[in-house]
Design an enzyme around this catalytic site. Structure first.
Site, PDB file in Angstrom:
ATOM      1  N   HIS A  11       3.659  -2.963   3.999  1.00 38.81           N
ATOM      2  CA  HIS A  11       4.407  -2.144   3.328  1.00 38.81           C
ATOM      3  C   HIS A  11       5.203  -2.963   1.750  1.00 38.81           C
ATOM      4  CE1 HIS A  11       6.470   0.971   0.919  1.00 38.81           C
ATOM      5  NE2 HIS A  11       5.853   1.940   1.079  1.00 38.81           N
TER       6      HIS A  11
ATOM      7  N   ASP B 256       1.031   6.162   7.414  1.00 36.70           N
ATOM      8  CA  ASP B 256       0.278   6.208   7.462  1.00 36.70           C
ATOM      9  C   ASP B 256      -0.612   5.969   9.002  1.00 36.70           C
ATOM     10  OD1 ASP B 256      -0.666   7.134   4.311  1.00 36.70           O
ATOM     11  OD2 ASP B 256      -0.577   5.075   4.254  1.00 36.70           O
TER      12      ASP B 256
HETATM   13  N1  ACO Z   1      -2.987  -6.987   7.227  1.00 36.71           N
HETATM   14  C1  ACO Z   1      -3.258  -8.306   7.628  1.00 36.71           C
HETATM   15  N2  ACO Z   1      -2.645  -8.773   6.601  1.00 36.71           N
HETATM   16  C2  ACO Z   1      -1.952  -8.386   5.967  1.00 36.71           C
HETATM   17  C3  ACO Z   1      -1.754  -6.568   6.028  1.00 36.71           C
HETATM   18  C4  ACO Z   1      -2.301  -5.941   6.629  1.00 36.71           C
HETATM   19  N3  ACO Z   1      -2.989  -4.818   6.191  1.00 36.71           N
HETATM   20  N4  ACO Z   1      -0.939  -6.377   4.797  1.00 36.71           N
HETATM   21  C5  ACO Z   1      -0.433  -7.504   4.004  1.00 36.71           C
HETATM   22  N5  ACO Z   1      -0.844  -8.842   4.676  1.00 36.71           N
HETATM   23  C6  ACO Z   1      -0.566 -10.304   3.948  1.00 36.71           C
HETATM   24  C7  ACO Z   1      -1.388 -10.725   2.952  1.00 36.71           C
HETATM   25  O1  ACO Z   1      -2.503 -11.212   3.423  1.00 36.71           O
HETATM   26  C8  ACO Z   1      -0.396 -12.078   2.515  1.00 36.71           C
HETATM   27  O2  ACO Z   1      -0.932 -12.491   3.282  1.00 36.71           O
HETATM   28  P1  ACO Z   1      -0.355 -14.067   3.037  1.00 36.71           P
HETATM   29  O3  ACO Z   1       1.453 -14.259   2.199  1.00 36.71           O
HETATM   30  O4  ACO Z   1      -0.959 -14.852   3.949  1.00 36.71           O
HETATM   31  O5  ACO Z   1      -1.015 -14.154   1.305  1.00 36.71           O
HETATM   32  C9  ACO Z   1       1.123 -11.126   3.018  1.00 36.71           C
HETATM   33  O6  ACO Z   1       0.411 -10.495   4.296  1.00 36.71           O
HETATM   34  C10 ACO Z   1       1.701 -10.207   2.351  1.00 36.71           C
HETATM   35  O7  ACO Z   1       0.542  -9.171   1.988  1.00 36.71           O
HETATM   36  P2  ACO Z   1       0.614  -8.759   0.574  1.00 36.71           P
HETATM   37  O8  ACO Z   1      -0.765  -8.288   0.205  1.00 36.71           O
HETATM   38  O9  ACO Z   1       0.787  -9.558  -0.857  1.00 36.71           O
HETATM   39  O10 ACO Z   1       2.034  -7.676   0.450  1.00 36.71           O
HETATM   40  P3  ACO Z   1       1.602  -6.564  -1.062  1.00 36.71           P
HETATM   41  O11 ACO Z   1       3.529  -5.951  -1.347  1.00 36.71           O
HETATM   42  O12 ACO Z   1       0.656  -6.394  -2.431  1.00 36.71           O
HETATM   43  O13 ACO Z   1       0.536  -5.491   0.022  1.00 36.71           O
HETATM   44  C11 ACO Z   1       0.343  -3.104   1.101  1.00 36.71           C
HETATM   45  C12 ACO Z   1       0.823  -4.000   0.244  1.00 36.71           C
HETATM   46  C13 ACO Z   1      -0.568  -2.715  -0.444  1.00 36.71           C
HETATM   47  C14 ACO Z   1       0.440  -2.209   1.388  1.00 36.71           C
HETATM   48  C15 ACO Z   1      -0.986  -4.383   2.287  1.00 36.71           C
HETATM   49  O14 ACO Z   1       0.168  -4.609   3.166  1.00 36.71           O
HETATM   50  C16 ACO Z   1      -1.792  -3.482   2.137  1.00 36.71           C
HETATM   51  O15 ACO Z   1      -2.641  -3.657   1.760  1.00 36.71           O
HETATM   52  N6  ACO Z   1      -1.405  -2.522   3.321  1.00 36.71           N
HETATM   53  C17 ACO Z   1      -2.952  -2.395   4.187  1.00 36.71           C
HETATM   54  C18 ACO Z   1      -3.197  -0.738   3.421  1.00 36.71           C
HETATM   55  C19 ACO Z   1      -1.619   0.242   3.913  1.00 36.71           C
HETATM   56  O16 ACO Z   1      -1.603   0.258   4.839  1.00 36.71           O
HETATM   57  N7  ACO Z   1      -1.515   0.903   3.017  1.00 36.71           N
HETATM   58  C20 ACO Z   1      -0.346   1.776   3.036  1.00 36.71           C
HETATM   59  C21 ACO Z   1       0.819   1.349   2.477  1.00 36.71           C
HETATM   60  S1  ACO Z   1       1.476   2.817   3.024  1.00 36.71           S
HETATM   61  C22 ACO Z   1       1.615   3.506   1.103  1.00 36.71           C
HETATM   62  O17 ACO Z   1       1.207   3.659  -0.005  1.00 36.71           O
HETATM   63  C23 ACO Z   1       2.030   5.252   1.646  1.00 36.71           C
END
Ligand code: ACO
Length: 435
Positions: free
Chosen positions: A311, A369
């Site tokens: 998140h 979620d």
């Molecule tokens: N699985 C694997 N790796 C992940 C995940 C995941 N679900 N989420 C983040 N990471 C990793 C990224 O690859 C990144 O790694 P790095 O630093 O080695 O490059 C690091 O964790 C940081 O992630 P970001 O994408 O930069 O974080 P951001 O804040 O931009 O994204 C997000 C947050 C979009 C929610 C992301 O965690 C994601 O895509 N999660 C899966 C989708 C999801 O569950 N979304 C619902 C969110 S809650 C809502 O909207 C109600």
């Protein structure tokens, strides 16, 4: 940048001014913010913050999140307490008006919402214009946007009374529109709302009832759904809420603004994740396959991400996921699905991920979620309706934030700036000299 203590300013060396003093502002809780509104005028520079990771775009009194501690408050009340003691419309009242309602206030509010649930008959005809396989979110975006055509003439958004009518209409009609979208896709007759039901009960009636026999709402299902609504009611300045504020900042109709919010919510990185989680759990299929999927989630060359994990704000357990996790156990047990394989996979996936260095280092925890889809699926709600249910519940947050924005004397049209990296001005090349 330095903080000058009691003077509450930050000093910045940038642009044409050697040292610029910027005001520091404090909220009631949470991090201070540096007021950069005059930065361009004073220094000739902008700030650069794609994704708004460090930018507060407004002041708000509605919702507070402490992402490091995993805390979510609506008007100061913990989400766990609200989920345990209130029903959804009580939480809507709190979010909209700032205080928990008295019994009389609640009764009046519930009555007002209940008596706005019907939609214009033409909406049914509009829905009939879609293909049967249209995604409910596509229908929702279109129909909520279309409400602006039904309530355009009488809507002066600067009139608080008009705004409040729009607020009631949206909260009341969203379950009706969402269920109409479902009924259309299922090829079943549209069901009209029934005022004898609760808000969640009415939604179940419109989703699963048929005109040929009475539908008895199962109180266990209605309560579980109501709790899901509460947990999705608002979440401060997330992508969809910011979209609603941005569209609303131009003075557009609230129906158009909320329709844009629904569009923003649809993406799998936002509200679309609950649908993606259930698909993912189905793909995993069995507990012994979990390590393979964990490996894929960590592989930078694989686009697969663990859906329902991570998140932007929570760097700790999402408190909503905590409530839903126990809710999932309770509801599935009551529905006789205590041995649900997806729940077993989800629990084990969570356990393994939380012990894994990759997830620990990045502070990736289950988000709202992760468990909601399992509960919805156990209630026989089709996967394609999951995000529509999120939108239905989030409508109160969107409209409360929209109201707050319209009333805010500091509100301006939302207009970010950019760091331009294209060509500088150059001479026009006539067609016969190109190539
Ligand atoms: N699985 C694997 N790796 C992940 C995940 C995941 N679900 N989420 C983040 N990471 C990793 C990224 O690859 C990144 O790694 P790095 O630093 O080695 O490059 C690091 O964790 C940081 O992630 P970001 O994408 O930069 O974080 P951001 O804040 O931009 O994204 C997000 C947050 C979009 C929610 C992301 O965690 C994601 O895509 N999660 C899966 C989708 C999801 O569950 N979304 C619902 C969110 S809650 C809502 O909207 C109600």
């Amino acid at each position: 940048m330095t903080n000058t203590g009691n003077g509450r300013t930050a000093k910045l060396e940038a642009g044409h001014n050697q040292v610029t003093e910027l005001q520091i502002m404090s909220g009631s809780v949470g991090p201070d913010v540096i007021d950069i509104r005059k930065l361009y005028a004073q220094t000739g520079t902008f700030t650069y913050d794609p994704g708004f990771t460090s930018t507060a775009a407004c002041q708000s009194k509605i919702t507070y999140i402490d992402g490091d501690e995993g805390v979510l408050l609506h008007r100061g009340y913990r989400i766990e307490d609200l989920a345990e003691h209130c029903d959804f419309l009580e939480v809507c009242y709190l979010i909209l008006y700032g205080e928990l309602p008295t019994e009389a206030e609640k009764a009046k509010f519930v009555h007002g919402v209940t008596y706005h649930t019907m939609v214009h008959e033409q909406i049914l005809n509009l829905i009939r214009g879609f293909r049967r396989d249209a995604h409910p979110m596509a229908v929702l975006i279109a129909m909520v946007g279309a409400l602006s055509a039904f309530y355009h003439e009488d809507l002066d958004i600067n009139d608080p009374h008009n705004r409040m009518i729009a607020t009631y209409r949206l909260i009341a009609k969203m379950p009706t529109i969402a269920s109409l979208a479902y009924k259309y896709s299922a090829g079943q007759p549209f069901m009209y709302p029934q005022n004898r039901h609760t808000y969640a009960g009415n939604f179940l009636h419109m989703m699963f009832g048929v005109p040929c026999e009475p539908y008895e709402v199962d109180p266990v299902l209605a309560k579980a759904l109501d709790r899901i609504f509460i947990l999705h009611a608002d979440h401060e300045q997330n992508a969809s809420t910011s979209t609603v504020r941005l569209v609303g900042s131009t003075g557009a109709s609230p129906y158009a603004a909320i329709s844009a919010g629904i569009a923003s919510l649809w993406g799998p990185a936002h509200g679309g994740a609950n649908e993606a989680v259930v698909q993912m759990l189905g793909e995993v299929g069995s507990v012994d396959k979990i390590p393979e999927f964990i490996k894929r989630a960590k592989d930078k060359d694989d686009p697969f991400r663990l859906m329902g994990f991570g998140h932007r704000v929570y760097k700790n357990y999402d408190p909503r996921a905590g409530v839903l996790k126990s809710s999932a156990d309770e509801v599935l047990e009551l529905l006789g699905q205590g041995d649900n394989p997806k729940l077993a996979i989800a629990r084990e996936l969570e356990r393994i991920a939380l012990e894994d260095d990759y997830f620990q280092e990045r502070k990736l925890f289950p988000n709202v979620d992760f468990y909601s889809g399992i509960i919805l699926e156990a209630m026989h709600i089709p996967t394609s309706m999951f995000t529509a249910i999120f939108a239905l519940a989030r409508t109160v947050g969107w409209i409360a934030q929209w109201n707050e924005m319209v009333e805010d004397p500091e509100q301006k049209i939302g207009r970010p700036r950019q760091l331009y990296t294209g060509p500088a001005q150059r001479a026009f090349v006539p067609m016969d000299q190109r190539g």
